[in-house]
Write a protein that holds these residues in place. Structure first.
Motif, PDB file in Angstrom:
ATOM      1  N   UNK A  72       0.828  -1.212   0.000  1.00  0.00           N
ATOM      2  CA  UNK A  72       0.000   0.000   0.000  1.00  0.00           C
ATOM      3  C   UNK A  72       0.862   1.264   0.000  1.00  0.00           C
ATOM      4  N   UNK A  73       1.971   1.229   0.770  1.00  0.00           N
ATOM      5  CA  UNK A  73       2.802   2.425   0.904  1.00  0.00           C
ATOM      6  C   UNK A  73       3.742   2.616  -0.291  1.00  0.00           C
ATOM      7  N   UNK A  74       4.556   1.602  -0.575  1.00  0.00           N
ATOM      8  CA  UNK A  74       5.630   1.773  -1.548  1.00  0.00           C
ATOM      9  C   UNK A  74       5.212   1.459  -2.989  1.00  0.00           C
ATOM     10  N   UNK A  75       4.163   0.670  -3.167  1.00  0.00           N
ATOM     11  CA  UNK A  75       3.748   0.316  -4.531  1.00  0.00           C
ATOM     12  C   UNK A  75       2.571   1.152  -5.018  1.00  0.00           C
ATOM     13  N   UNK A  76       1.554   1.275  -4.175  1.00  0.00           N
ATOM     14  CA  UNK A  76       0.339   1.968  -4.601  1.00  0.00           C
ATOM     15  C   UNK A  76       0.430   3.480  -4.361  1.00  0.00           C
ATOM     16  N   UNK A  77       0.874   3.880  -3.148  1.00  0.00           N
ATOM     17  CA  UNK A  77       0.903   5.304  -2.811  1.00  0.00           C
ATOM     18  C   UNK A  77       2.113   6.010  -3.420  1.00  0.00           C
ATOM     19  N   UNK A  78       3.319   5.516  -3.101  1.00  0.00           N
ATOM     20  CA  UNK A  78       4.537   6.183  -3.565  1.00  0.00           C
ATOM     21  C   UNK A  78       4.986   5.722  -4.946  1.00  0.00           C
ATOM     22  N   UNK A  79       4.543   4.543  -5.356  1.00  0.00           N
ATOM     23  CA  UNK A  79       4.897   3.971  -6.662  1.00  0.00           C
ATOM     24  C   UNK A  79       6.410   3.845  -6.846  1.00  0.00           C
ATOM     25  N   UNK A  80       7.117   3.504  -5.759  1.00  0.00           N
ATOM     26  CA  UNK A  80       8.561   3.338  -5.825  1.00  0.00           C
ATOM     27  C   UNK A  80       8.968   1.922  -6.245  1.00  0.00           C
TER      28      UNK A  80
END
Length: 311
Positions: A153-161
């Motif tokens: 949720x944080x690094x893939x969906x929100x930040x897209x890192x």
């Protein structure tokens, strides 16, 4: 050490046979029938009987196990009931992905947890110690699959890192490795702190300080080496649990490793696949236990003396 190694290998072999047979037998207690799951209701009963005979499911359990074990010793795990693919071929493609995941996760867990536990013990009752123990308490209650979902949720969906799933590049393994490594990090930090504190109370540590040795020399030469004896044992004992955690993580991140293969096989009652995966996990567990015993023998002279006396 040679006689002790042979003794432990013999015990491990008996354990492998016992666990594999129990897993073999327990599959038949599960509700449902693999042939029914494979064929459905539209296949006539006589065809199902033929399939059951072709897979050897009509024979008693002990005969099935004996025939399966003979094939395994020659490298043949049979064919998947669901996909018809040779199990050995499928595992040869999936095991490297699982070993890559758990291997890197284990190394990171050790490299992070042991130094943090050492710092927590050295800075006992300070804000550093309280911060590290709070971190360990929080991470200990978080299931690794839930942590994996939060990371997505944080690094893939929100930040897209980072990518959400897959296995084609190194970036795909960052989140799964963190999810698996954090699962056992908390317990290892607490264990390392406890062991280091126990060693700090030993008389030889006080003697080392009395001789004028620096903190660095005392910690490296006396404290760390003696603390590692139990820590090494539990690190190797923790590897099977890391593997079990990887089973779920592989499904969360859609990594086609041995874990996801085993999960699907249990759902479909694909007996050859389940039996092969359980056998491999059991062998890894026995090898990890043997490795921990041998390494402890090298680290602790007292263990070598007990071995030489035949204990």
């Amino acid at each position: 050490m040679g006689a002790y190694s042979i003794k432990r290998l013999t015990q491990g072999l008996l354990l492998i046979i016992t666990v594999s047979y129990l897993a073999f037998a327990l599959l038949y207690i599960m509700p449902g029938d693999p042939i029914d799951i494979l064929t459905g209701d539209r296949v006539p009963p006589e065809k199902k009987v033929e399939l059951r005979i072709s897979y050897g499911l009509d024979k008693p359990i002990y005969i099935q196990y004996y025939n399966w074990l003979k094939k395994v010793l020659s490298g043949d795990f049979g064919n998947s009931i669901k996909t018809k693919q040779p199990v050995a071929e499928a595992l040869s493609q999936r095991i490297p992905l699982t070993l890559k995941l758990i291997g890197i996760a284990t190394v990171i867990q050790v490299l992070v947890s042991i130094p943090l536990g050492l710092v927590a013990a050295y800075k006992k009752d300070s804000w550093v110690d309280r911060l590290l123990m709070t971190f360990a308490s929080v991470t200990q209650v978080i299931p690794n699959y839930w942590l994996g979902i939060l990371l997505i949720l944080l690094f893939s969906i929100t930040l897209k890192w980072l990518p959400m799933n897959g296995y084609s590049s190194a970036n795909h393994f960052i989140l799964p490795i963190i999810s698996v490594a954090f699962g056992g990090a908390a317990g290892l930090i607490r264990l390392a702190k406890t062991e280091v504190l126990d060693v700090f109370r030993e008389k030889y540590v006080l003697t080392a300080y009395a001789k004028g040795l620096s903190d660095k020399a005392v910690i490296i030469r006396h404290v760390l080496r003696n603390s590692l004896i139990l820590i090494v044992t539990l690190v190797f004992m923790d590897i099977p649990w890391i593997i079990s955690g990887a089973v779920i993580i592989e499904n969360v991140f859609v990594i086609p490793g041995m874990g996801s293969y085993l999960t699907n096989a249990i759902t479909n009652q694909d007996f050859p696949v389940v039996q092969a995966c359980v056998l491999i996990i059991t062998v890894l567990t026995v090898l990890c236990n043997l490795a921990s015993d041998l390494i402890n023998g090298m680290l602790d002279p007292r263990i070598r003396m007990e071995i030489s006396r035949g204990n």
